[in-house]
Design an enzyme around this catalytic site. Structure first.
Site, PDB file in Angstrom:
ATOM      1  N   ASP A  36      38.680  35.133  56.538  1.00 55.58           N
ATOM      2  CA  ASP A  36      40.020  34.786  57.038  1.00 55.58           C
ATOM      3  C   ASP A  36      40.104  34.848  58.564  1.00 55.58           C
ATOM      4  O   ASP A  36      39.410  35.642  59.204  1.00 55.58           O
ATOM      5  CB  ASP A  36      41.047  35.752  56.420  1.00 55.58           C
ATOM      6  CG  ASP A  36      42.469  35.237  56.584  1.00 55.58           C
ATOM      7  OD1 ASP A  36      42.647  34.019  56.795  1.00 55.58           O
ATOM      8  OD2 ASP A  36      43.401  36.054  56.500  1.00 55.58           O
ATOM      9  N   ARG A  40      43.723  31.094  63.316  1.00 54.05           N
ATOM     10  CA  ARG A  40      44.124  31.828  64.525  1.00 54.05           C
ATOM     11  C   ARG A  40      43.048  31.764  65.608  1.00 54.05           C
ATOM     12  O   ARG A  40      43.342  31.709  66.794  1.00 54.05           O
ATOM     13  CB  ARG A  40      44.461  33.287  64.160  1.00 54.05           C
ATOM     14  CG  ARG A  40      45.866  33.448  63.622  1.00 54.05           C
ATOM     15  CD  ARG A  40      46.038  34.749  62.903  1.00 54.05           C
ATOM     16  NE  ARG A  40      45.421  34.696  61.578  1.00 54.05           N
ATOM     17  CZ  ARG A  40      45.294  35.754  60.790  1.00 54.05           C
ATOM     18  NH1 ARG A  40      45.713  36.937  61.193  1.00 54.05           N
ATOM     19  NH2 ARG A  40      44.745  35.630  59.600  1.00 54.05           N
ATOM     20  N   SER A  81      41.126  29.225  48.303  1.00 49.59           N
ATOM     21  CA  SER A  81      41.827  29.818  47.159  1.00 49.59           C
ATOM     22  C   SER A  81      42.633  28.768  46.400  1.00 49.59           C
ATOM     23  O   SER A  81      42.885  27.671  46.922  1.00 49.59           O
ATOM     24  CB  SER A  81      42.762  30.933  47.647  1.00 49.59           C
ATOM     25  OG  SER A  81      43.916  30.380  48.248  1.00 49.59           O
ATOM     26  N   ASN A  84      45.419  27.726  48.495  1.00 53.24           N
ATOM     27  CA  ASN A  84      45.186  27.014  49.755  1.00 53.24           C
ATOM     28  C   ASN A  84      45.503  25.514  49.678  1.00 53.24           C
ATOM     29  O   ASN A  84      45.586  24.845  50.710  1.00 53.24           O
ATOM     30  CB  ASN A  84      43.757  27.235  50.274  1.00 53.24           C
ATOM     31  CG  ASN A  84      43.516  28.625  50.828  1.00 53.24           C
ATOM     32  OD1 ASN A  84      42.430  29.182  50.708  1.00 53.24           O
ATOM     33  ND2 ASN A  84      44.537  29.219  51.449  1.00 53.24           N
ATOM     34  N   ARG A  87      48.388  23.931  51.797  1.00 53.93           N
ATOM     35  CA  ARG A  87      48.272  23.593  53.233  1.00 53.93           C
ATOM     36  C   ARG A  87      48.411  22.098  53.455  1.00 53.93           C
ATOM     37  O   ARG A  87      48.238  21.314  52.521  1.00 53.93           O
ATOM     38  CB  ARG A  87      46.911  24.079  53.747  1.00 53.93           C
ATOM     39  CG  ARG A  87      46.812  25.595  53.637  1.00 53.93           C
ATOM     40  CD  ARG A  87      45.568  26.106  54.290  1.00 53.93           C
ATOM     41  NE  ARG A  87      45.551  27.558  54.195  1.00 53.93           N
ATOM     42  CZ  ARG A  87      44.872  28.348  54.999  1.00 53.93           C
ATOM     43  NH1 ARG A  87      44.136  27.836  55.958  1.00 53.93           N
ATOM     44  NH2 ARG A  87      44.921  29.651  54.840  1.00 53.93           N
ATOM     45  N   SER A 215      44.824  38.854  48.624  1.00 54.61           N
ATOM     46  CA  SER A 215      45.080  37.417  48.492  1.00 54.61           C
ATOM     47  C   SER A 215      44.404  36.784  47.272  1.00 54.61           C
ATOM     48  O   SER A 215      43.772  35.726  47.374  1.00 54.61           O
ATOM     49  CB  SER A 215      44.665  36.682  49.775  1.00 54.61           C
ATOM     50  OG  SER A 215      45.383  37.174  50.882  1.00 54.61           O
ATOM     51  N   GLU A 226      35.466  49.443  47.289  1.00 55.75           N
ATOM     52  CA  GLU A 226      35.845  50.027  48.575  1.00 55.75           C
ATOM     53  C   GLU A 226      36.278  48.866  49.466  1.00 55.75           C
ATOM     54  O   GLU A 226      35.723  47.764  49.373  1.00 55.75           O
ATOM     55  CB  GLU A 226      34.639  50.727  49.217  1.00 55.75           C
ATOM     56  CG  GLU A 226      34.112  51.907  48.434  1.00 55.75           C
ATOM     57  CD  GLU A 226      35.105  53.055  48.359  1.00 55.75           C
ATOM     58  OE1 GLU A 226      35.828  53.292  49.352  1.00 55.75           O
ATOM     59  OE2 GLU A 226      35.164  53.712  47.302  1.00 55.75           O
TER      60      GLU A 226
HETATM   61  C1  IPE Z   1      42.559  34.057  51.862  1.00 56.17           C
HETATM   62  O1  IPE Z   1      43.048  33.666  53.096  1.00 56.17           O
HETATM   63  C2  IPE Z   1      41.784  32.942  51.237  1.00 56.17           C
HETATM   64  C3  IPE Z   1      40.511  32.627  51.877  1.00 56.17           C
HETATM   65  C4  IPE Z   1      40.002  33.229  52.908  1.00 56.17           C
HETATM   66  C5  IPE Z   1      39.783  31.559  51.271  1.00 56.17           C
HETATM   67  P1  IPE Z   1      44.543  33.094  53.253  1.00 56.17           P
HETATM   68  O2  IPE Z   1      44.746  32.838  54.686  1.00 56.17           O
HETATM   69  O3  IPE Z   1      44.745  31.970  52.311  1.00 56.17           O
HETATM   70  O4  IPE Z   1      45.403  34.334  52.729  1.00 56.17           O
HETATM   71  P2  IPE Z   1      46.910  34.701  53.037  1.00 56.17           P
HETATM   72  O5  IPE Z   1      47.722  33.466  52.823  1.00 56.17           O
HETATM   73  O6  IPE Z   1      46.980  35.187  54.432  1.00 56.17           O
HETATM   74  O7  IPE Z   1      47.218  35.796  52.061  1.00 56.17           O
HETATM   75  C1  IPE Z   2      40.565  31.200  56.331  1.00 61.06           C
HETATM   76  O1  IPE Z   2      41.143  31.053  57.579  1.00 61.06           O
HETATM   77  C2  IPE Z   2      40.091  29.904  55.748  1.00 61.06           C
HETATM   78  C3  IPE Z   2      40.808  29.495  54.540  1.00 61.06           C
HETATM   79  C4  IPE Z   2      41.756  30.139  53.966  1.00 61.06           C
HETATM   80  C5  IPE Z   2      40.401  28.227  53.963  1.00 61.06           C
HETATM   81  P1  IPE Z   2      42.669  30.625  57.746  1.00 61.06           P
HETATM   82  O2  IPE Z   2      42.738  29.152  57.808  1.00 61.06           O
HETATM   83  O3  IPE Z   2      43.506  31.251  56.695  1.00 61.06           O
HETATM   84  O4  IPE Z   2      42.984  31.251  59.150  1.00 61.06           O
HETATM   85  P2  IPE Z   2      44.342  31.921  59.609  1.00 61.06           P
HETATM   86  O5  IPE Z   2      44.621  33.025  58.632  1.00 61.06           O
HETATM   87  O6  IPE Z   2      45.388  30.867  59.575  1.00 61.06           O
HETATM   88  O7  IPE Z   2      44.055  32.430  60.969  1.00 61.06           O
HETATM   89 MG    MG Z   3      44.490  33.023  56.623  1.00 57.22          MG
END
Ligand code: IPE
Ligand code: IPE
Ligand code: MG
Length: 259
Positions: A36, A40, A81, A84, A87, A215, A226
């Protein structure tokens, strides 16, 4: 003569590399990593989100190999996920494209993976995935089926609750058909019917990006895992970060409900 020099140099480099691998008093058998923070990471640099996903995919390769070198036998990386899909389409398409490119490189990696004995698997709901990706996923799995020093799972279109629901359905169907009795249903049967059936539960789950949640990752399997959290964003996650997580794991006292 030249080739002898080259061979000795290569051997030297190999030994040097091996010496870089730290030793641990105890190692998790199975590590789960929630990749994750890609979005950002990109935002901080004024880049579009997909650039973060590209960088995140590089980190995945680097950390996957390093963990295998350390001697971790099972690795599960959370890549996409079931949630996801919410998005924007452009972002989902970009993630699928990165995944496609990764799978298309399978041939290059085939040799590396063979050397390291890495076997690639995918966990998650296959229905709903683009057809060409499904084919690539199946080919990749077939190619690396027999080499199983290390099992590297990539969780794509994965959701822990979905996985449990699928498992409940499968078991219920068997019960309705009279293949099993309701009283035979136990934790072991449920574990075996999950995507991770046959793989030990994760001992350690790592989540970067400063979020303190799971998540929907390995919901059933993480009952006694852990957890290790860090503010580092996934594209910046380094070998040192993995070592820090493993050093912390060495100190954890796992009781599993005992004393
Ligand atoms: C968790 O990240 C899923 C993956 C890294 C594939 P998300 O960015 O989707 O999780 P939330 O929305 O912050 O819980
Ligand atoms: C994780 O990074 C990748 C996926 C969930 C596919 P994010 O895309 O969720 O990155 P942030 O959380 O927005 O920074
Ligand atoms: Mg994320």
């Amino acid at each position: 003569m030249r080739s002898v020099v080259r061979r000795s140099a290569l051997l030297f480099l190999k030994l040097m590399k091996r010496n870089d691998i730290p030793e641990f008093s105890v190692l998790p058998k199975h590590i789960g990593i929630i990749m994750d923070g890609n979005g950002r990471w990109a935002k901080k640099r004024g880049l579009p989100r997909y650039e973060g996903h590209i960088e995140g995919a590089k980190t995945f390769r680097r950390i996957g190999e390093f963990a295998a070198d350390i001697g971790i036998k099972y690795l599960t990386f959370y890549a996409f996920s079931t949630e996801n899909w919410k998005r924007p389409k452009e972002e989902v398409d970009a993630i699928m494209q990165i995944f496609r490119e990764y799978l298309l490189e399978a041939d290059d990696r085939k040799k590396e993976n063979e050397e390291k004995g890495i076997s690639l698997r995918f966990i998650g709901e296959r229905k709903g995935m683009p057809a060409d990706l499904l084919e690539l996923m199946e080919n990749t799995e077939k190619q690396s089926r027999d080499k199983s020093n290390v099992i590297l799972n990539i969780a794509v279109n994965y959701g822990g609750r979905h996985e449990i629901t699928q498992s409940v359905k499968e078991i219920a169907r068997k019960a309705v058909k009279g293949e099993i009795s309701v009283d035979e249903i136990d934790e072991d049967m449920i574990s075996k019917s999950l995507y991770t059936g046959g793989i030990p539960d994760p001992d350690l789950i790592i989540r970067p990006s400063g979020e303190y949640r799971i998540s929907n990752f390995l919901t059933w399997q993480s009952a006694y895992s852990e957890f290790w959290f860090t503010d580092v964003l996934w594209p910046d996650f380094s070998e040192e970060d993995l070592i820090a997580a493993l050093r912390e794991f060495e100190k954890r006292n796992r009781r599993f409900g005992g004393v």
